[in-house]
Scaffold this motif. Sequence first.
Motif, mmCIF file in Angstrom:
data_model
loop_
_atom_site.group_PDB
_atom_site.id
_atom_site.type_symbol
_atom_site.label_atom_id
_atom_site.label_comp_id
_atom_site.label_asym_id
_atom_site.label_seq_id
_atom_site.Cartn_x
_atom_site.Cartn_y
_atom_site.Cartn_z
ATOM 1 N N ASP A 102 26.921 18.133 1.063
ATOM 2 C CA ASP A 102 28.472 17.990 1.012
ATOM 3 C C ASP A 102 29.416 18.585 -0.039
ATOM 4 O O ASP A 102 30.318 19.315 0.047
ATOM 5 C CB ASP A 102 28.977 16.515 1.472
ATOM 6 N N LEU A 103 28.812 18.136 -1.378
ATOM 7 C CA LEU A 103 29.351 18.666 -2.360
ATOM 8 C C LEU A 103 29.291 20.245 -2.627
ATOM 9 O O LEU A 103 30.320 20.858 -2.902
ATOM 10 C CB LEU A 103 28.788 17.944 -3.692
ATOM 11 N N TYR A 129 28.712 22.418 -0.270
ATOM 12 C CA TYR A 129 29.522 23.090 0.818
ATOM 13 C C TYR A 129 30.990 22.985 0.627
ATOM 14 O O TYR A 129 31.497 24.026 0.706
ATOM 15 C CB TYR A 129 29.285 22.168 2.136
ATOM 16 N N ALA A 130 31.538 22.104 -0.187
ATOM 17 C CA ALA A 130 32.878 22.060 -0.448
ATOM 18 C C ALA A 130 33.255 23.049 -1.359
ATOM 19 O O ALA A 130 34.287 23.718 -1.468
ATOM 20 C CB ALA A 130 33.389 20.805 -0.895
ATOM 21 N N LEU A 131 32.377 23.120 -2.467
ATOM 22 C CA LEU A 131 32.389 24.007 -3.451
ATOM 23 C C LEU A 131 32.541 25.619 -3.169
ATOM 24 O O LEU A 131 33.126 26.366 -3.488
ATOM 25 C CB LEU A 131 31.478 24.040 -4.479
ATOM 26 N N ARG A 166 40.607 20.503 -6.038
ATOM 27 C CA ARG A 166 39.402 21.055 -4.897
ATOM 28 C C ARG A 166 38.167 20.353 -5.482
ATOM 29 O O ARG A 166 37.418 19.948 -4.442
ATOM 30 C CB ARG A 166 39.376 22.435 -4.863
ATOM 31 N N LEU A 167 37.881 20.315 -6.928
ATOM 32 C CA LEU A 167 36.821 19.856 -7.473
ATOM 33 C C LEU A 167 36.864 18.377 -7.248
ATOM 34 O O LEU A 167 35.673 17.566 -6.772
ATOM 35 C CB LEU A 167 36.805 19.957 -8.877
ATOM 36 N N ALA A 204 35.545 17.630 -3.665
ATOM 37 C CA ALA A 204 34.118 17.862 -3.302
ATOM 38 C C ALA A 204 33.468 16.657 -3.775
ATOM 39 O O ALA A 204 32.577 16.194 -3.141
ATOM 40 C CB ALA A 204 33.767 19.355 -4.068
ATOM 41 N N ASN A 205 33.812 16.185 -5.028
ATOM 42 C CA ASN A 205 33.128 15.086 -5.487
ATOM 43 C C ASN A 205 33.359 13.876 -4.797
ATOM 44 O O ASN A 205 32.513 12.860 -4.750
ATOM 45 C CB ASN A 205 33.527 14.990 -6.882
ATOM 46 N N ASP A 234 28.444 16.213 -11.989
ATOM 47 C CA ASP A 234 27.916 17.270 -11.544
ATOM 48 C C ASP A 234 26.851 18.046 -12.345
ATOM 49 O O ASP A 234 25.705 18.248 -11.817
ATOM 50 C CB ASP A 234 29.127 18.105 -10.883
ATOM 51 N N TYR A 280 34.829 15.864 7.853
ATOM 52 C CA TYR A 280 35.063 15.598 6.477
ATOM 53 C C TYR A 280 36.524 14.923 6.078
ATOM 54 O O TYR A 280 36.562 14.299 5.131
ATOM 55 C CB TYR A 280 34.991 16.983 5.646
ATOM 56 N N LEU A 282 37.472 23.183 5.321
ATOM 57 C CA LEU A 282 36.187 22.525 5.626
ATOM 58 C C LEU A 282 35.696 22.421 7.002
ATOM 59 O O LEU A 282 34.446 22.452 7.171
ATOM 60 C CB LEU A 282 36.345 21.100 4.922
#
Length: 457
Positions: free
Chosen positions: A172-173, A175-177, A216-217, A220-221, A251, A282, A313
């Motif tokens: 998931d992390l 994928y979001a990045l 955005r980070l 993702a986290n 990370d 998500y 997402l």
Amino acid sequence: MARRGLVFLALLTIFLGLLVPSASAGGAVTRYEGQLEGARYLVLVPENWNGTLVLWSHGMYSLAYPEPDRIALTSQPATETFLLEQGYALAASQYRTVRGWSIEEALTDQTRLHDWFTRTIGAPRRTIAAGESVGAITATLLAERNPRRFDGLMTFCGNLAGGAAHWNSSLDLGYALNTLLDARLQLVRITDPAANVSRFVDAVQAATANPGGRARLALANALAEIPGWFDATQPRPSDVADQVFWQGVWDRFYRAGAFSVDRVALEQRAGGNPSWNVGVDYRRILAKSGERSLVERAYAEAGLDLGTDLDKLAGAPRITPDPAAVGYLARFGLPLGRTRVPVLTMHTVADGTAPAAHERAYAERVGPDGDLRQLFVNRAGHCVFTASEEITALRTLERRLDSEDWPSTRPATLNAEAGTLAPEHQTIFDSVRETRVTTTPAFARHSPPPYPRALPF
């Protein structure tokens, strides 16, 4: 021929030396080390053995680093010394496959070592399965699948929601990045792990440099429940930029393995890709995440629309698993919560490798009638405990094994007991400054958020 004979005798002597026990320098502890079917082991038995054996399962060692020389018997070295002084026998296998997701071998090798101990030293009056991180899964599976061998189970910082949950959260992390920051990561079936992990690190570092990247980070986290708190010597920071910076540290130093050779080795072992995000919502994950407020603050500071990114997402291509690989990870990575013996777990409240939400997921599997107590330490870090906290946890479990009821697990009671131990038991490793520092026991009440992903089993 004479020279060959001398060489043979020398090699034989070295080989036998691995199998013959030798007394420690102090004479109070007998040390046994050698190999069982290719797995190195270490056993320490004090002269005043109290009849209890602690069988320790180590965490996952990354393939990116050399194999450790030392076989761990506890999480903290001071805990090992204390337990030996108190008469506990300690044992651990290093497993035939030391590094990577080696639970399959660990279950067999730990069982063989327990059998060896019984034949060689004698049957323990009591055996406690214990382990940390991924080793907590190993210890739990040992206790679940071998109820007659074990009397109690103790885990530290465990990934107890299971292997699929652990690897899916990293997916998931990534994928979001990829979707929000164009990281161009290979999430599964990685062909160039060195280049892939380099892209991951670069993407994380670049994102921390500006408000939009930080927002955005943070999102993702949050999907992987990675906290904005890393420094175990300081309270959680309040500033958004500081929190996202520390998420990035988690990370780069703890989550990068999911994009490297460790991921490649897992898929080789499992016979395919065991991770997926088909059907994952998500929005729902973020709504449950303990880091949601940080995400909302970061997006507000950056002037970005969170809903727009959540739509991205939702619309990006998804990843499907290989069913056989999913089955492998279920067999060798899924605690069912059906342990027949008393269980005590301990977790820091801010763990970016095995988030405390794992504890809630495990407790839900055990159910309200299970013989389970969960302790939390108000500190950041993965397995960052003092020896005094570990010793107090073991004493708590032992008291339950000695009676039908659990003793008090109120934080004030636990902290008072831990605080009576000697100064050498009141230290932690400060991974930011790479040194040991003195601290105080920090047991606290904590209610972890739900595990962000819906669990597959």
